[in-house]
Write an enzyme that holds these catalytic residues in place. Structure first.
Site, PDB file in Angstrom:
ATOM      1  N   SER A  71      32.808  64.134  56.202  1.00 39.15           N
ATOM      2  CA  SER A  71      32.343  64.370  54.843  1.00 39.15           C
ATOM      3  C   SER A  71      31.805  63.074  54.219  1.00 39.15           C
ATOM      4  O   SER A  71      30.947  62.422  54.784  1.00 39.15           O
ATOM      5  CB  SER A  71      33.477  64.990  54.015  1.00 39.15           C
ATOM      6  OG  SER A  71      33.031  65.413  52.751  1.00 39.15           O
ATOM      7  N   HIS A 120      33.497  73.598  55.139  1.00 36.23           N
ATOM      8  CA  HIS A 120      33.688  72.179  54.819  1.00 36.23           C
ATOM      9  C   HIS A 120      35.179  71.838  54.778  1.00 36.23           C
ATOM     10  O   HIS A 120      36.014  72.657  54.381  1.00 36.23           O
ATOM     11  CB  HIS A 120      33.067  71.851  53.462  1.00 36.23           C
ATOM     12  CG  HIS A 120      32.983  70.388  53.188  1.00 36.23           C
ATOM     13  ND1 HIS A 120      32.033  69.576  53.773  1.00 36.23           N
ATOM     14  CD2 HIS A 120      33.747  69.566  52.420  1.00 36.23           C
ATOM     15  CE1 HIS A 120      32.199  68.338  53.364  1.00 36.23           C
ATOM     16  NE2 HIS A 120      33.241  68.295  52.553  1.00 36.23           N
ATOM     17  N   ASP A 140      28.774  75.334  54.350  1.00 38.74           N
ATOM     18  CA  ASP A 140      29.092  73.990  53.882  1.00 38.74           C
ATOM     19  C   ASP A 140      27.921  73.477  53.057  1.00 38.74           C
ATOM     20  O   ASP A 140      26.764  73.485  53.514  1.00 38.74           O
ATOM     21  CB  ASP A 140      29.333  73.077  55.082  1.00 38.74           C
ATOM     22  CG  ASP A 140      29.722  71.667  54.697  1.00 38.74           C
ATOM     23  OD1 ASP A 140      29.857  71.387  53.482  1.00 38.74           O
ATOM     24  OD2 ASP A 140      29.903  70.842  55.613  1.00 38.74           O
TER      25      ASP A 140
END
Length: 401
Positions: free
Chosen positions: A189, A371, A341
């Protein structure tokens, strides 16, 4: 009494509307994900309400929750674990206990958390790094960095770079028994965005004697200049990270100015002089056809506001903005993206840009992935998709590091 009942009814209706969950049919472990999404949306809804009442900021409340999940540096039968500092930056080092006649490979892992939350101490990251050290018989370094909104860009990047630079010293590599030709930088991320930026710096800076052999970016966040990509539109009400929340947290990386948040929501936050940068994130040419899905590319409105934050056009916050000559210097790269995501298209575009300049890229796309799946690998909230991503990541490292 009637007025109180009306107010209660309106609140319940509002609450229910915010909690409505609609998931794609192909989501693995459907009801477990529904439960996770419900918990996340409930917490976000209540946190935003509490923030509006002036009790505590949403990000402060979430930070408290993350701290409850922190672990101690506990060694086990396979790995010695210790917390220390590299150039004043907190790190957690994992050292395999097995004897080795040769220097080991090493993985530097930078955690995600939207630049605002998280630590290598969190159970999910500790589990992943411990697993990596044991499975690969490698030294693993989990890196922490100062968080927004108390610290804005470029502090997070500078902390990560300082830790990496310290580790790459000959005497430190020798101390931990690391082969200087077999080092990887990884992250997930926002941590993957930091990993990508640090790797760009290390590979092009002549001040670094040792370079990175490979990099691994797991559902990476790689740009902030276009906030209306197809993945942003498709995942506006994302399972873990909806668009409004993602924009709120990304803006805190730069500023506490609420007008910037609103401008970013409307994709009107970039200055006129940034026009030349959009060639590097033009999804109409960089995304594979299947991910465009009939969306029509429109350039963001530029110059409507006079924001002057230094990070807006900086490749250290948006590695996708790096030019081709810089990208050509990058090592073999692993990129994993998830269909459901909001930052999916960042990773897909980076795959295209790296391939276009001849960098060796391995790309895995999880069609039913979400995600932050790697954060759900420990009971009771573990997801099989998180374990699958972990195993794909470890397998690639084992073959290429």
């Amino acid at each position: 009494m009637g007025f109180k009942a009306l107010c209660l009814g309106l609140f319940c209706a509002l609450f229910a509307s915010h909690l409505y969950i609609s998931l794609p049919d192909d989501i693995e472990e459907y009801w477990k994900v529904v439960a996770l999404a419900t918990i996340a949306k409930t917490f976000t809804f209540m946190g935003m309400c509490i923030e509006r009442m002036g009790i505590i900021k949403y990000e402060e409340l979430v930070s408290m929750l993350f701290r409850l999940d922190e672990t101690q540096p506990v060694s086990d039968e396979n790995v010695t674990v210790m917390d220390t500092e590299f150039s004043g930056v907190p790190v957690r080092v994992y050292l395999p206990k097995r004897k080795s006649d040769a220097p080991r490979r090493a993985v530097i892992y930078i955690h995600g958390g939207a630049f605002c939350f998280g630590s290598f101490k969190n159970a999910g990251f500790d589990s992943l790094n411990r697993w990596t050290a044991n499975k690969l018989d490698s030294v693993v370094v989990g890196v922490d960095y100062r968080l927004a909104p108390q610290h804005h860009f470029p502090v997070q990047f500078e902390d990560c770079l300082a830790a990496v630079k310290f580790f790459l010293q000959d005497e430190i590599l020798a101390k931990y028994g690391v082969d200087p030709t077999r080092i990887c930088i990884s992250g997930d991320s926002s941590g993957a965005g930091l990993a990508a930026g640090v790797t760009q710096q290390v590979q092009t800076d002549t001040g670094f004697k040792h370079k990175i052999k490979i990099q691994a970016l797991l559902y990476p966040s790689l740009q902030i200049i276009d906030s209306y990509l197809p993945s942003h539109q498709e995942n506006e009400h994302g399972i873990i990270l909806p668009r409004d929340l993602a924009i709120k947290l990304a803006s805190l990386y730069l500023t506490k100015d609420e007008t910037f948040v609103e401008a970013m929501r409307r994709n009107e936050h970039m200055p006129q002089e940034s026009r030349h940068l959009f060639q590097f994130v033009n999804w109409s040419t960089l995304l594979p056809e299947k991910y465009r899905k009939g969306y029509v590319y429109t350039e963001p409105i530029l110059g409507k506001h006079n924001f002057s934050f230094p990070g807006l056009m900086d490749i250290r916050i948006s590695p996708l903005l790096a030019n081709d000559s810089l990208l050509q210097n990058l090592p073999p790269t692993y990129i994993l993206t998830c269909q459901y995501d909001i930052v999916r298209d960042d990773g897909l575009m980076y795959v295209s840009r790296l391939q276009n300049v001849g960098v060796q890229v391995t790309h895995d796309h999880i069609e039913n992935g979400i995600h932050a799946a790697l954060s759900f690998m420990t009971p009771p909230l573990y997801l099989h998709v998180g374990l699958r991503i972990r195993d794909m990541y470890i397998s690639w490292l084992d073959k290429n590091l």
